[in-house]
Design a protein around this motif. Structure first.
Motif, PDB file in Angstrom:
ATOM      1  N   ALA A   1      24.272  57.543  14.051  1.00 21.89           N
ATOM      2  CA  ALA A   1      23.594  56.728  15.069  1.00 21.89           C
ATOM      3  C   ALA A   1      22.825  55.626  14.362  1.00 21.89           C
ATOM      4  N   ALA A   2      22.641  54.486  15.039  1.00 22.09           N
ATOM      5  CA  ALA A   2      21.909  53.363  14.444  1.00 22.09           C
ATOM      6  C   ALA A   2      21.236  52.550  15.534  1.00 22.09           C
ATOM      7  N   GLY A   3      20.144  51.881  15.174  1.00 24.03           N
ATOM      8  CA  GLY A   3      19.434  51.013  16.123  1.00 24.03           C
ATOM      9  C   GLY A   3      18.427  51.772  16.977  1.00 24.03           C
ATOM     10  N   ASP A   4      18.138  51.231  18.151  1.00 22.56           N
ATOM     11  CA  ASP A   4      17.061  51.760  19.006  1.00 22.56           C
ATOM     12  C   ASP A   4      17.268  53.202  19.464  1.00 22.56           C
ATOM     13  N   VAL A   5      18.510  53.674  19.472  1.00 16.53           N
ATOM     14  CA  VAL A   5      18.782  55.024  19.998  1.00 16.53           C
ATOM     15  C   VAL A   5      18.385  56.113  18.999  1.00 16.53           C
ATOM     16  N   CYS A   6      18.234  55.724  17.727  1.00 20.47           N
ATOM     17  CA  CYS A   6      18.000  56.764  16.712  1.00 20.47           C
ATOM     18  C   CYS A   6      16.566  56.757  16.194  1.00 20.47           C
ATOM     19  N   SER A   7      16.189  57.845  15.547  1.00 18.14           N
ATOM     20  CA  SER A   7      14.872  57.954  14.916  1.00 18.14           C
ATOM     21  C   SER A   7      15.070  58.367  13.468  1.00 18.14           C
ATOM     22  N   ALA A   8      14.562  57.534  12.563  1.00 19.12           N
ATOM     23  CA  ALA A   8      14.718  57.795  11.129  1.00 19.12           C
ATOM     24  C   ALA A   8      13.940  59.051  10.761  1.00 19.12           C
ATOM     25  N   SER A   9      14.645  60.075  10.281  1.00 17.07           N
ATOM     26  CA  SER A   9      13.992  61.364  10.012  1.00 17.07           C
ATOM     27  C   SER A   9      14.098  61.764   8.548  1.00 17.07           C
ATOM     28  N   TRP A  10      14.324  60.761   7.696  1.00 17.91           N
ATOM     29  CA  TRP A  10      14.311  61.052   6.263  1.00 17.91           C
ATOM     30  C   TRP A  10      12.884  60.866   5.727  1.00 17.91           C
ATOM     31  N   GLU A  11      12.678  61.249   4.478  1.00 16.89           N
ATOM     32  CA  GLU A  11      11.355  61.048   3.869  1.00 16.89           C
ATOM     33  C   GLU A  11      11.195  59.556   3.615  1.00 16.89           C
ATOM     34  N   ARG A  12      10.274  58.934   4.349  1.00 12.41           N
ATOM     35  CA  ARG A  12      10.216  57.473   4.326  1.00 12.41           C
ATOM     36  C   ARG A  12       9.384  56.940   3.167  1.00 12.41           C
ATOM     37  N   SER A  13       9.729  55.737   2.765  1.00 14.09           N
ATOM     38  CA  SER A  13       8.914  55.014   1.785  1.00 14.09           C
ATOM     39  C   SER A  13       7.524  54.803   2.385  1.00 14.09           C
ATOM     40  N   ALA A  14       6.511  54.769   1.531  1.00 15.20           N
ATOM     41  CA  ALA A  14       5.121  54.597   2.008  1.00 15.20           C
ATOM     42  C   ALA A  14       4.905  53.225   2.638  1.00 15.20           C
ATOM     43  N   LEU A  15       5.850  52.299   2.447  1.00 12.76           N
ATOM     44  CA  LEU A  15       5.649  50.923   2.931  1.00 12.76           C
ATOM     45  C   LEU A  15       6.587  50.555   4.078  1.00 12.76           C
ATOM     46  N   TRP A  16       7.296  51.566   4.607  1.00 12.39           N
ATOM     47  CA  TRP A  16       8.268  51.278   5.678  1.00 12.39           C
ATOM     48  C   TRP A  16       7.953  52.132   6.899  1.00 12.39           C
ATOM     49  N   GLN A  17       8.089  51.561   8.080  1.00 18.38           N
ATOM     50  CA  GLN A  17       8.011  52.350   9.307  1.00 18.38           C
ATOM     51  C   GLN A  17       9.101  51.851  10.245  1.00 18.38           C
ATOM     52  N   GLN A  18       9.543  52.733  11.124  1.00 22.66           N
ATOM     53  CA  GLN A  18      10.560  52.315  12.084  1.00 22.66           C
ATOM     54  C   GLN A  18       9.890  51.624  13.258  1.00 22.66           C
ATOM     55  N   MET A  19      10.413  50.458  13.634  1.00 17.99           N
ATOM     56  CA  MET A  19      10.006  49.781  14.864  1.00 17.99           C
ATOM     57  C   MET A  19      11.293  49.323  15.520  1.00 17.99           C
ATOM     58  N   ARG A  20      11.365  49.446  16.827  1.00 20.35           N
ATOM     59  CA  ARG A  20      12.641  49.111  17.481  1.00 20.35           C
ATOM     60  C   ARG A  20      12.743  47.595  17.663  1.00 20.35           C
ATOM     61  N   LEU A  21      13.179  46.955  16.593  1.00 21.90           N
ATOM     62  CA  LEU A  21      13.251  45.493  16.524  1.00 21.90           C
ATOM     63  C   LEU A  21      14.654  45.076  16.099  1.00 21.90           C
ATOM     64  N   TRP A  22      14.944  43.766  16.326  1.00 20.24           N
ATOM     65  CA  TRP A  22      16.231  43.184  15.927  1.00 20.24           C
ATOM     66  C   TRP A  22      16.589  43.451  14.499  1.00 20.24           C
ATOM     67  N   THR A  23      15.612  43.155  13.627  1.00 24.46           N
ATOM     68  CA  THR A  23      15.861  43.271  12.192  1.00 24.46           C
ATOM     69  C   THR A  23      16.378  44.659  11.853  1.00 24.46           C
ATOM     70  N   GLN A  24      15.715  45.688  12.374  1.00 28.11           N
ATOM     71  CA  GLN A  24      16.110  47.052  12.019  1.00 28.11           C
ATOM     72  C   GLN A  24      17.423  47.457  12.665  1.00 28.11           C
ATOM     73  N   ALA A  25      17.708  46.928  13.852  1.00 33.10           N
ATOM     74  CA  ALA A  25      19.009  47.233  14.477  1.00 33.10           C
ATOM     75  C   ALA A  25      20.136  46.714  13.570  1.00 33.10           C
ATOM     76  N   ARG A  26      19.947  45.516  13.017  1.00 31.38           N
ATOM     77  CA  ARG A  26      20.966  44.947  12.132  1.00 31.38           C
ATOM     78  C   ARG A  26      21.068  45.750  10.834  1.00 31.38           C
ATOM     79  N   GLN A  27      19.902  46.066  10.232  1.00 29.71           N
ATOM     80  CA  GLN A  27      19.907  46.801   8.967  1.00 29.71           C
ATOM     81  C   GLN A  27      20.527  48.186   9.129  1.00 29.71           C
ATOM     82  N   MET A  28      20.163  48.876  10.206  1.00 26.11           N
ATOM     83  CA  MET A  28      20.689  50.227  10.421  1.00 26.11           C
ATOM     84  C   MET A  28      22.179  50.216  10.722  1.00 26.11           C
ATOM     85  N   GLY A  29      22.618  49.248  11.534  1.00 25.96           N
ATOM     86  CA  GLY A  29      24.050  49.139  11.852  1.00 25.96           C
ATOM     87  C   GLY A  29      24.869  48.863  10.607  1.00 25.96           C
ATOM     88  N   TRP A  30      24.358  47.974   9.777  1.00 25.23           N
ATOM     89  CA  TRP A  30      25.032  47.593   8.519  1.00 25.23           C
ATOM     90  C   TRP A  30      25.122  48.808   7.595  1.00 25.23           C
TER      91      TRP A  30
END
Length: 495
Positions: A350-379
């Motif tokens: 799954a990718a984009g707004d429908v999914c929730s990142a559930s891996w151990e995240r970097s201290a400087l990254w958070q998920q926000m349902r935005l264009w940029t992340q939809a593109r990055q996740m799809g890619w």
């Protein structure tokens, strides 16, 4: 699932938004011979155009609606199936569409996006703006409107309130300041004067308009009035249209019936208590005349208006996929994905707004349902699917090291980096701020002497330098407040 499959594809992607289309493009360029199907409800897809890598992680692009045939012409291995999904059967690896067809898959990626959190269902006077259809419906309704109430404080609300002209706007926000998702109150104060001014002509230099400000009484809302220069189909929640592009209002005339160009009143720290029609209205009228719909706010005020715009964000559109399957869901209702964008069901990504990142995240990254992340996740999902098919190993992409987003609000360029709002830092941080009224607002978030986030509004040219300072975690204690001294050329300094 006993029904016979019409065809089985190596890869099936559901959703014609940015995440889905980017995933299809990535898969097709990695494995040009792969048999790929894109299932999408609408006739158009959302494509990334004018893509520009601004720095190591920051990227800028436009989002364009294109007929889905463009995708099939570009990639002969891609089949576009025009239908919504009715159900998913993960055990038999099959997807059933609402027009009764069944397609098999070896690997599936769900990119169905989000659906608007509507204030109320089935009220013809309440519009949620999510996709092109609803934006056009809003444009049509606005052309006859004298007053609208906008509820919400995210990106769509910010853009809408700024773009609407010739109509009184009552803006109800639940926070103490506008744009809470993106800004601190300081940045909000920097932007608020833009609501007072007439909008600059598109691509023309900004001329100072004359404007009057009504001083609010204590506890009253702020009201901004700009004087004109006297010289011179509605989407149902089950329909999953893909979200609007960042410049969705460009080329749309968002104009009401009034002469004054803009009049916005902000009601802070309140939510909608109830919505009712003039027939249901038992309260004393707040003014002569009757409105089609009334909004009662939790601050005790009631406003009549022509249209209520529900811009209160989105919820992951998981509806058709859950029944009969065992997906692990996150607290926000999204499909949980691991660091290879895989859900808990075998062969389903799954990718984009429908999914929730559930891996151990970097201290400087958070998920926000935005264009940029939809593109990055799809890619990245496309890369992972291809790698799994080719039995290659793949590392979590570098774009998930640091949160980054470029957008435009109130005609200002806005860059957000890292923990830009000191998310999750508690009291363990300090802020440095530089503000030039009407020109730029620069805020840096420091934790333990290291830069962990930044907000840049205006043409600051600091994004690349700050991105590097956040990524290399250099100790900035020796520089103190000089870090934002406008007389020091910080880019040269840290080159």
């Amino acid at each position: 699932m006993d029904r016979e499959k019409e065809k089985t594809f190596q890869f099936v992607i559901v959703g014609g938004g940015i995440a889905g289309v980017t995933c299809v493009e990535q898969l097709s360029s990695q494995i040009p011979s792969a048999d790929v199907a894109l299932i999408t409800a609408g006739p158009h897809i959302k494509a990334v155009t004018n893509y520009k890598q601004v720095s190591k992680i920051l990227e800028e692009f436009d989002v364009e609606e294109q007929p889905s045939s463009v995708l099939e012409e570009k990639f002969p291995n891609v089949t576009v199936i025009h239908s919504a999904v009715k159900s998913l059967h993960t055990q038999s690896h099959a997807v059933e569409t609402t027009d009764g067809r069944v397609f098999g898959y070896e690997k599936l990626c769900i990119c169905s996006g989000g659906r608007p959190k509507l204030l109320t269902q089935d009220n013809p006077h309440v519009l949620g703006i999510r996709d092109t259809d609803s934006a056009q419906e809003f444009q049509k309704r606005l052309s006859k409107a004298k007053r609208i109430v906008v509820v919400g404080n995210g990106g769509i609300a910010l853009e809408l309130v700024y773009e609407v002209e010739g109509c009184e706007v009552i803006w109800a926000v639940k926070d103490k300041a506008i744009g809470n998702t993106f800004f601190d109150p300081g940045a909000a104060q920097f932007l608020v004067p833009s609501l007072q001014a007439n909008k600059p002509e598109v691509a023309a230099p900004c001329k100072r308009p004359r404007f009057t400000t009504e001083e609010p009484a204590p506890g009253a809302p702020q009201t901004f009035t700009a004087e004109p220069n006297l010289r011179g189909r509605s989407s149902a929640p089950t329909e999953a249209g893909s979200a609007l592009g960042p410049d969705w209002h460009r080329g749309m005339v968002l104009r009401g019936t009034e002469q004054a160009s803009r009049r916005v009143s902000v009601e802070y720290q309140c939510e909608v208590e109830r919505i009712f029609t003039s027939e249901e209205r038992t309260l004393k009228p707040e003014s002569a005349g009757s409105w089609p719909v009334y909004v009662q706010l939790t601050n005790g005020k009631t406003f009549g208006c022509d249209v209520v715009v529900s811009a209160t964000g989105v919820v992951p559109h998981t509806g058709p996929f859950l029944h009969g399957n065992a997906f692990a869901l996150a607290e926000d209702g999204g499909l949980r994905v691991d660091d290879h964008m895989m859900t808990s069901e075998p062969d389903v990504y799954a990718a984009g707004d429908v999914c929730s990142a559930s891996w151990e995240r970097s201290a400087l990254w958070q998920q926000m349902r935005l264009w940029t992340q939809a593109r990055q996740m799809g890619w990245y999902a496309g890369r992972c699917m291809a790698a799994h098919l080719l039995s290659e190993t793949i590392e979590l992409d570098f774009c998930f090291e640091l949160f980054s987003h470029i957008t435009k609000f109130f005609n200002y360029k806005v860059v957000l980096l890292g923990k830009f709002n000191a998310q999750g830092l508690g009291s363990d941080h300090e802020l440095l701020v530089r503000c030039t009224k009407g020109r730029e607002y620069v805020k840096v978030v420091l934790s333990g002497g290291r830069m962990v986030g930044a907000v840049l509004i205006g043409e600051t040219d600091l994004e690349e330098t700050f991105e590097n300072l956040i990524l290399n975690q250099m100790d900035l204690t020796p520089y103190g407040e000089e870090l934002l001294n406008p007389d020091i050329d910080i880019e040269d300094y840290f080159d």
